[in-house]
Design an enzyme around this catalytic site. Structure first.
Site, PDB file in Angstrom:
ATOM      1  N   SER A 112       0.595  -1.171  -0.161  1.00 55.06           N
ATOM      2  CA  SER A 112       0.206   0.272  -0.023  1.00 55.06           C
ATOM      3  C   SER A 112       0.853   1.534  -0.215  1.00 55.06           C
ATOM      4  O   SER A 112       0.346   2.259   0.653  1.00 55.06           O
ATOM      5  CB  SER A 112      -0.843   0.112   1.094  1.00 55.06           C
ATOM      6  OG  SER A 112      -1.787  -1.410   1.252  1.00 55.06           O
ATOM      7  N   ASP A 134      -6.158  -1.016 -10.316  1.00 57.88           N
ATOM      8  CA  ASP A 134      -5.138  -0.292 -10.372  1.00 57.88           C
ATOM      9  C   ASP A 134      -5.035   0.747 -11.838  1.00 57.88           C
ATOM     10  O   ASP A 134      -4.699   1.063 -11.980  1.00 57.88           O
ATOM     11  CB  ASP A 134      -3.267  -0.505 -10.448  1.00 57.88           C
ATOM     12  CG  ASP A 134      -3.302  -0.121  -8.466  1.00 57.88           C
ATOM     13  OD1 ASP A 134      -3.306   0.800  -8.305  1.00 57.88           O
ATOM     14  OD2 ASP A 134      -2.349  -0.832  -7.991  1.00 57.88           O
ATOM     15  N   LYS A 158      16.862   1.941   7.043  1.00 55.39           N
ATOM     16  CA  LYS A 158      17.321  -0.030   7.595  1.00 55.39           C
ATOM     17  C   LYS A 158      16.829  -0.460   6.847  1.00 55.39           C
ATOM     18  O   LYS A 158      16.914  -0.976   5.711  1.00 55.39           O
ATOM     19  CB  LYS A 158      17.990   0.128   8.671  1.00 55.39           C
ATOM     20  CG  LYS A 158      18.282  -1.179   9.254  1.00 55.39           C
ATOM     21  CD  LYS A 158      19.885  -1.282   8.650  1.00 55.39           C
ATOM     22  CE  LYS A 158      20.369  -1.302   9.170  1.00 55.39           C
ATOM     23  NZ  LYS A 158      21.899  -0.176   9.512  1.00 55.39           N
ATOM     24  N   GLN A 216      17.268  -0.135   3.138  1.00 58.49           N
ATOM     25  CA  GLN A 216      18.533  -1.646   2.854  1.00 58.49           C
ATOM     26  C   GLN A 216      17.895  -2.269   2.793  1.00 58.49           C
ATOM     27  O   GLN A 216      19.036  -3.547   1.463  1.00 58.49           O
ATOM     28  CB  GLN A 216      19.705  -0.933   3.804  1.00 58.49           C
ATOM     29  CG  GLN A 216      20.012   0.960   3.790  1.00 58.49           C
ATOM     30  CD  GLN A 216      20.917   0.955   5.430  1.00 58.49           C
ATOM     31  OE1 GLN A 216      21.940  -0.196   5.803  1.00 58.49           O
ATOM     32  NE2 GLN A 216      20.489   1.673   5.894  1.00 58.49           N
ATOM     33  N   CYS A 239     -25.682   0.552 -11.475  1.00 65.16           N
ATOM     34  CA  CYS A 239     -25.966  -0.473 -12.353  1.00 65.16           C
ATOM     35  C   CYS A 239     -27.050  -1.081 -10.781  1.00 65.16           C
ATOM     36  O   CYS A 239     -28.725  -1.154 -11.301  1.00 65.16           O
ATOM     37  CB  CYS A 239     -25.038  -1.177 -12.130  1.00 65.16           C
ATOM     38  SG  CYS A 239     -24.967  -2.821 -13.028  1.00 65.16           S
ATOM     39  N   LEU A 240     -26.603  -1.935  -9.845  1.00 64.12           N
ATOM     40  CA  LEU A 240     -27.848  -1.962  -8.638  1.00 64.12           C
ATOM     41  C   LEU A 240     -28.484  -1.125  -8.736  1.00 64.12           C
ATOM     42  O   LEU A 240     -29.709  -1.455  -7.796  1.00 64.12           O
ATOM     43  CB  LEU A 240     -26.949  -2.769  -7.814  1.00 64.12           C
ATOM     44  CG  LEU A 240     -28.120  -3.348  -6.210  1.00 64.12           C
ATOM     45  CD1 LEU A 240     -29.071  -4.670  -7.409  1.00 64.12           C
ATOM     46  CD2 LEU A 240     -27.174  -4.081  -5.569  1.00 64.12           C
ATOM     47  N   GLY A 241     -28.001   0.297  -8.484  1.00 62.47           N
ATOM     48  CA  GLY A 241     -28.265   1.715  -8.037  1.00 62.47           C
ATOM     49  C   GLY A 241     -29.835   1.350  -8.625  1.00 62.47           C
ATOM     50  O   GLY A 241     -31.149   1.544  -8.802  1.00 62.47           O
ATOM     51  N   HIS A 244     -21.866   0.804 -15.764  1.00 60.18           N
ATOM     52  CA  HIS A 244     -20.664   1.797 -14.817  1.00 60.18           C
ATOM     53  C   HIS A 244     -20.241   3.107 -15.731  1.00 60.18           C
ATOM     54  O   HIS A 244     -18.614   3.107 -16.509  1.00 60.18           O
ATOM     55  CB  HIS A 244     -19.454   0.432 -14.324  1.00 60.18           C
ATOM     56  CG  HIS A 244     -20.165  -0.290 -13.212  1.00 60.18           C
ATOM     57  ND1 HIS A 244     -20.161   0.381 -12.355  1.00 60.18           N
ATOM     58  CD2 HIS A 244     -21.395  -1.438 -14.219  1.00 60.18           C
ATOM     59  CE1 HIS A 244     -21.421  -1.673 -12.071  1.00 60.18           C
ATOM     60  NE2 HIS A 244     -20.982  -2.112 -12.556  1.00 60.18           N
ATOM     61  N   GLU A 281     -18.532   5.526 -14.146  1.00 60.74           N
ATOM     62  CA  GLU A 281     -18.193   5.616 -13.597  1.00 60.74           C
ATOM     63  C   GLU A 281     -16.352   4.953 -14.033  1.00 60.74           C
ATOM     64  O   GLU A 281     -15.634   5.709 -13.327  1.00 60.74           O
ATOM     65  CB  GLU A 281     -17.856   5.810 -11.827  1.00 60.74           C
ATOM     66  CG  GLU A 281     -17.743   4.205 -11.347  1.00 60.74           C
ATOM     67  CD  GLU A 281     -18.840   2.926 -11.657  1.00 60.74           C
ATOM     68  OE1 GLU A 281     -19.775   4.128 -12.739  1.00 60.74           O
ATOM     69  OE2 GLU A 281     -19.218   2.569 -11.757  1.00 60.74           O
TER      70      GLU A 281
HETATM   71  N1  GLN Z   1     -26.066  -8.043  -9.100  1.00 60.51           N
HETATM   72  C1  GLN Z   1     -26.233  -6.640 -10.169  1.00 60.51           C
HETATM   73  C2  GLN Z   1     -26.608  -7.725 -11.521  1.00 60.51           C
HETATM   74  O1  GLN Z   1     -25.723  -8.589 -11.170  1.00 60.51           O
HETATM   75  C3  GLN Z   1     -25.775  -5.103 -10.229  1.00 60.51           C
HETATM   76  C4  GLN Z   1     -24.458  -5.445 -10.526  1.00 60.51           C
HETATM   77  C5  GLN Z   1     -23.934  -4.616 -10.344  1.00 60.51           C
HETATM   78  O2  GLN Z   1     -24.889  -3.428  -9.820  1.00 60.51           O
HETATM   79  N2  GLN Z   1     -22.472  -4.303 -10.945  1.00 60.51           N
HETATM   80  O3  GLN Z   1     -26.694  -7.658 -12.504  1.00 60.51           O
END
Ligand code: GLN
Length: 535
Positions: A16, A73, A191, A194, A383-385, A509, A511
């Site tokens: 980390s 990453d 140290k 090293q 997505c799940l949201g 997604h 993001e």
């Molecule tokens: N669990 C949900 C699905 O598989 C949403 C997945 C997620 O939010 N990346 O469809």
């Protein structure tokens, strides 16, 4: 440049330390001088990819355009370099062994005994050199996960030793270590550095550059001492002092001349200088803006913020674009009840409901969404949201009491989110979701169109379940707009609600695609809606 140069970044003393950020910062400096650069991460764990890992283990799983589930990453690499990564940019021990064992089963080794050296190390080297093929890149930076001395990373260090020998002047090793500060004596200690260099030497690898993570500035004496004990020149000892933002690190590395030392050691002659004016302008706003906006991130992994890394970074990018700092309020979805939702979200200007898997925390997410819908608080569901927004609407507007996703309740009488036929026969969980970039057509005169200002977009996916098209009509009749549709399979990609200032759920997604130079339009507009929300 005549041939591709390979740079390895190893880590010592502790994990980390930020190898990913140092790698991305060096890459940024080289890229800003006009070179073509890519970064690769080698992960020593045995999982084939992090797709099946719980986010509590390694944080978010990042997804590339070509559908690889990767280490977080890679998100940093994309956010810094503003170019997409691919399958080839993340390799795990699981992948290496899978390839070698498949070859063995095919009989490709012609009866030979298959061994760590040379077969595993050859496969590691092949995966590294793939990125240098056809001279697509001037520099391939390879970050080796873990810490030198770990049993798991030994074959990787051995591959580096062999490549250093094979590639000679076209190869360089940067070792990142920690200088602990002893407050009782007021000293930085060298140290552990090293020792970790000695450990590398035991494996036959002499680092060319040593980057030292430190809380305090390092003076000339310390540089000289490290140089002396670790067989490097004093100019090759680079200070990496703690920064307020990861986005400052390229500038700190420029000041320390990391890029210059790298170019000199690799015999690359250039008159170019890093051109970072946009980057500096971004950082300037990030550090100086006094405006703030409060946004809730509702999720079930909020104890480990790395689980939502790309979302948090997308908020930083979009905040700067709006000349604001986004204060993220991390709200645990399991804590939200009908009784406390007003108290928890009363002062919040925008609500994001995060992606996720499984039943835990679902009901809290649905309560938060009901609050956003009824109180006209800007809402972004990812997505799940988005799936939870569909469930909320089905239960509370359409009065389908037990509406649910079949993921959460296989026996629901209203499976508004369901599996596609093609997913039903899948038994293996690894790499079998809908993954990577897919097209989405956007309807005109919708919020989505206002945001994207385009008819066709490509966004990255990672999910198994979909909106159930049998319910499309009834949702539309009651005020939902399906503003983004996948044209190949007629799948709902974006849903929004009329008569709300900003209510949008996306099956993909966004993001993953937000970068410093290209903040994502959904985040830009969501943050703007939150700023404009005077409620
Ligand atoms: N669990 C949900 C699905 O598989 C949403 C997945 C997620 O939010 N990346 O469809």
């Amino acid at each position: 440049m005549s041939s591709t140069k390979y740079i390895f970044v190893t880590g010592g003393v502790t994990s980390s330390l930020g190898k990913g950020i140092i790698s991305a910062s060096l890459a940024k400096l080289l890229q800003s001088r006009g070179f073509k650069v890519t970064i690769q991460k080698l992960d020593p764990y045995i999982n084939v990819d992090p797709g099946t890992l719980n986010p509590y283990e390694h944080g978010e799983c990042f997804v590339t355009d070509d559908g690889a589930e990767t280490d977080l990453d890679l998100g940093h690499y994309e956010r810094f370099l503003n170019i997409p990564t691919s399958q080839a940019n993340n390799v795990t021990t699981g992948k290496i062994y899978q390839t070698v064992i498949d070859k063995e089963r095919r009989g490709d080794y012609l009866g030979k005994t298959v061994q760590v050296i040379p077969h595993i190390t050859d496969e590691i080297k092949r995966r590294i050199k793939i990125l240098g093929q056809n001279h697509q890149f001037d520099f391939v930076i390879t970050e080796i996960g873990g810490t030198v001395g770990d049993i798991e990373s030994t074959p990787y260090i051995e591959a580096v030793r062999q490549l250093k020998w094979e590639l000679g002047n076209n190869c360089l090793v940067i070792h990142l270590t920690l200088l602990p500060y002893l407050s009782s004596t007021g000293e930085l200690k060298t140290k552990p550095t090293q020792h970790s260099v000695k450990m590398l030497l035991e494996h036959g690898v002499q680092p060319d550059i040593i980057v030292c993570r430190t809380e305090h500035k390092i003076n000339d004496d310390i540089r000289k001492k490290i140089a002396l004990f670790c067989n490097v020149s004093k100019e090759s000892v680079i200070e990496a002092i703690d920064a307020k933002s990861i986005y400052e690190v390229p500038l700190l590395m420029e000041k320390e001349k990391l890029d210059e030392v790298v170019l000199k050691k690799l015999n690359v002659h250039t008159n170019s200088k890093p051109e970072l004016s946009n980057w500096k302008a971004f950082l300037n706003i990030l550090y100086s803006t006094k405006n703030q906006v409060d946004i809730a991130l509702v999720g079930k992994y909020v104890e480990l913020k790395d689980s939502y890394k790309s979302i948090a970074e997308a908020f930083i990018h979009a905040g700067v674009k709006n000349n604001h700092k986004v204060n993220i309020h991390w709200i645990h979805s399991e804590m939200i009840t009908k009784d406390n939702v007003q108290k928890l979200l009363g002062n919040i200007k925008g609500i994001l409901v995060a992606p996720g898997f499984g039943n835990r925390g679902i009901e809290g997410k649905i309560i938060a969404i009901e609050y956003a819908r009824k109180n006209k608080v800007p809402f972004l569901g990812i997505c799940l949201g988005m799936q939870c927004a569909v469930i909320e609407f089905a239960r509370n507007v359409l009065n389908y009491e037990d509406a649910n996703s079949r993921e959460m309740n296989p026996a629901t009488t209203h499976p508004v989110i369901d599996l596609l036929e093609s997913q039903k026969s899948i038994n293996y969980l690894g790499g079998t979701m809908r993954l990577g970039a897919y097209p989405c057509e956007i309807k005109e005169n919708t919020l989505a169109y206002k945001i994207y200002n385009q008819k066709l977009i490509y966004e990255r996916h990672r999910h198994r379940y979909e909106f159930n098209n049998e319910y499309r009509d009834v949702f539309e009749k009651n005020g939902v707009v399906f503003s983004g549709i996948n044209p190949e399979k007629d799948l709902v990609e974006i849903m929004e609600i009329k008569y709300h200032p900003f209510f949008i759920g996306v099956q993909f997604h966004p993001e993953y695609k937000s970068t410093v130079e290209n903040p994502h339009p959904l985040f830009i507009h969501f943050v703007k809606a939150a700023i404009d929300n005077n409620g």
